[in-house]
Design an enzyme around this catalytic site. Structure first.
Site, PDB file in Angstrom:
ATOM      1  N   MET A  92      -6.835  -8.335   2.875  1.00  0.00           N
ATOM      2  CA  MET A  92      -8.131  -7.719   2.620  1.00  0.00           C
ATOM      3  C   MET A  92      -9.035  -7.753   3.863  1.00  0.00           C
ATOM      4  O   MET A  92     -10.178  -8.213   3.804  1.00  0.00           O
ATOM      5  CB  MET A  92      -8.804  -8.400   1.422  1.00  0.00           C
ATOM      6  CG  MET A  92      -7.932  -8.382   0.175  1.00  0.00           C
ATOM      7  SD  MET A  92      -7.232  -6.760  -0.220  1.00  0.00           S
ATOM      8  CE  MET A  92      -8.467  -6.161  -1.325  1.00  0.00           C
ATOM      9  N   ARG A  93      -8.500  -7.272   4.955  1.00  0.00           N
ATOM     10  CA  ARG A  93      -9.272  -7.216   6.192  1.00  0.00           C
ATOM     11  C   ARG A  93      -9.041  -5.885   6.887  1.00  0.00           C
ATOM     12  O   ARG A  93      -7.917  -5.375   6.882  1.00  0.00           O
ATOM     13  CB  ARG A  93      -8.802  -8.322   7.141  1.00  0.00           C
ATOM     14  CG  ARG A  93      -9.819  -9.393   7.343  1.00  0.00           C
ATOM     15  CD  ARG A  93      -9.188 -10.628   7.930  1.00  0.00           C
ATOM     16  NE  ARG A  93      -9.571 -11.730   7.091  1.00  0.00           N
ATOM     17  CZ  ARG A  93     -10.715 -12.365   7.159  1.00  0.00           C
ATOM     18  NH1 ARG A  93     -11.582 -12.066   8.103  1.00  0.00           N
ATOM     19  NH2 ARG A  93     -11.007 -13.330   6.322  1.00  0.00           N
ATOM     20  N   ASN A 109       0.774  -0.438   4.732  1.00  0.00           N
ATOM     21  CA  ASN A 109      -0.141  -1.049   3.771  1.00  0.00           C
ATOM     22  C   ASN A 109       0.176  -0.535   2.377  1.00  0.00           C
ATOM     23  O   ASN A 109       0.580   0.624   2.201  1.00  0.00           O
ATOM     24  CB  ASN A 109      -1.589  -0.666   4.136  1.00  0.00           C
ATOM     25  CG  ASN A 109      -2.605  -1.268   3.180  1.00  0.00           C
ATOM     26  OD1 ASN A 109      -2.543  -2.461   2.863  1.00  0.00           O
ATOM     27  ND2 ASN A 109      -3.539  -0.463   2.700  1.00  0.00           N
ATOM     28  N   HIS A 111      -1.536   0.175  -1.306  1.00  0.00           N
ATOM     29  CA  HIS A 111      -2.874   0.389  -1.883  1.00  0.00           C
ATOM     30  C   HIS A 111      -2.715   0.779  -3.353  1.00  0.00           C
ATOM     31  O   HIS A 111      -1.881   1.627  -3.688  1.00  0.00           O
ATOM     32  CB  HIS A 111      -3.612   1.483  -1.113  1.00  0.00           C
ATOM     33  CG  HIS A 111      -5.019   1.646  -1.584  1.00  0.00           C
ATOM     34  ND1 HIS A 111      -6.027   0.768  -1.219  1.00  0.00           N
ATOM     35  CD2 HIS A 111      -5.579   2.537  -2.438  1.00  0.00           C
ATOM     36  CE1 HIS A 111      -7.151   1.146  -1.819  1.00  0.00           C
ATOM     37  NE2 HIS A 111      -6.908   2.207  -2.562  1.00  0.00           N
TER      38      HIS A 111
HETATM   39  C1  GAR Z   1      -2.273  -5.168  -4.573  1.00  0.00           C
HETATM   40  O1  GAR Z   1      -2.624  -4.519  -5.781  1.00  0.00           O
HETATM   41  C2  GAR Z   1      -2.522  -4.266  -3.395  1.00  0.00           C
HETATM   42  O2  GAR Z   1      -2.278  -2.919  -3.670  1.00  0.00           O
HETATM   43  C3  GAR Z   1      -3.988  -4.502  -3.157  1.00  0.00           C
HETATM   44  O3  GAR Z   1      -4.152  -5.882  -3.330  1.00  0.00           O
HETATM   45  C4  GAR Z   1      -3.245  -6.321  -4.319  1.00  0.00           C
HETATM   46  C5  GAR Z   1      -2.529  -7.547  -3.793  1.00  0.00           C
HETATM   47  O4  GAR Z   1      -1.822  -8.174  -4.811  1.00  0.00           O
HETATM   48  N1  GAR Z   1      -4.392  -4.088  -1.842  1.00  0.00           N
HETATM   49  C6  GAR Z   1      -5.537  -3.480  -1.579  1.00  0.00           C
HETATM   50  O5  GAR Z   1      -6.376  -3.261  -2.433  1.00  0.00           O
HETATM   51  C7  GAR Z   1      -5.735  -3.095  -0.137  1.00  0.00           C
HETATM   52  N2  GAR Z   1      -6.808  -2.183   0.008  1.00  0.00           N
HETATM   53  P1  GAR Z   1      -0.809  -9.324  -4.489  1.00  0.00           P
HETATM   54  O6  GAR Z   1      -1.528 -10.365  -3.621  1.00  0.00           O
HETATM   55  O7  GAR Z   1      -0.438  -9.887  -5.831  1.00  0.00           O
HETATM   56  O8  GAR Z   1       0.371  -8.725  -3.770  1.00  0.00           O
END
Ligand code: GAR
Length: 190
Positions: A92-93, A109, A111
């Protein structure tokens, strides 16, 4: 193909990659290192479970970006891991162009929406509040445009009248856990 995962949270997608690897489903890819910017992130517990080095790396004092020293720490550490591919799995950076330039071999990435819809934070909540009937997840190449790089692949999730935000979240996450390993496996064969 040596894969380095960067993550900030739960690590369910890193777990999906490692489980796929254990089952021989990750093509020629091998997860060689996990780094997290949060010292207590559950993703770090995957290291001992799967026998992969997992380490907190200090990102610096900011919440959503690196400071210069933090960025340098990450660049150096990822370089040391000899990564062929950097996977942002819930990292988240926002990364600066200098970070991307350090890894021309590629950063991808994951998303939790069908980009270009709902970039940014809380993508599943954004989609839910907008009342979409179809959502999903996206794996894309990382460029300096946040959530804007070329799309590699997407998976679709239907939203029905029975759904709640929680069930949509669960469906999107389940789709992510299939999509990300499939994309990494495919990239490892290219
Ligand atoms: C996931 O849903 C990913 O798509 C999202 O964070 C979550 C991480 O879950 N990423 C974002 O929102 C990036 N903009 P996890 O730690 O269980 O893999």
């Amino acid at each position: 193909m040596r894969v380095v995962i960067l993550g900030s949270g739960r690590g369910s997608n890193a777990e999906a990659l490692l489980a796929a690897q254990q089952e021989g489903q990750l093509g020629d890819a091998r997860v060689v290192q996990i780094f997290s910017d949060r010292v207590a992130a559950p993703i770090l517990a995957l290291g001992p479970r799967f026998g992969v080095p997992a380490q907190f790396l200090d990102p610096g004092p900011f919440k959503t970006k690196f400071d210069d020293a933090g960025e340098e720490r990450y660049i150096e550490a990822v370089r040391k891991s000899a990564a062929d591919l950097v996977v942002l799995a819930g990292f988240m950076r926002i990364l600066k162009p200098s970070f991307m330039e350090a890894f021309p071999q590629g950063i991808i990435n994951l998303h939790p929406s069908l980009l270009p819809s709902f970039p940014g934070l809380d993508a599943i909540g954004q989609a839910w509040r907008r009342g979409v009937k179809i959502t999903g997840c996206t794996v894309h190449r990382v460029t300096s445009e946040v959530d804007g790089g070329p799309i590699i692949d997407q998976a679709v999730v239907q939203v029905t009248s029975e759904d709640t935000l929680a069930t949509v979240e669960a469906k999107v996450h389940a789709a992510e856990h299939l999509l990300l390993p499939a994309v990494v496996a495919r990239l490892s064969k290219q």
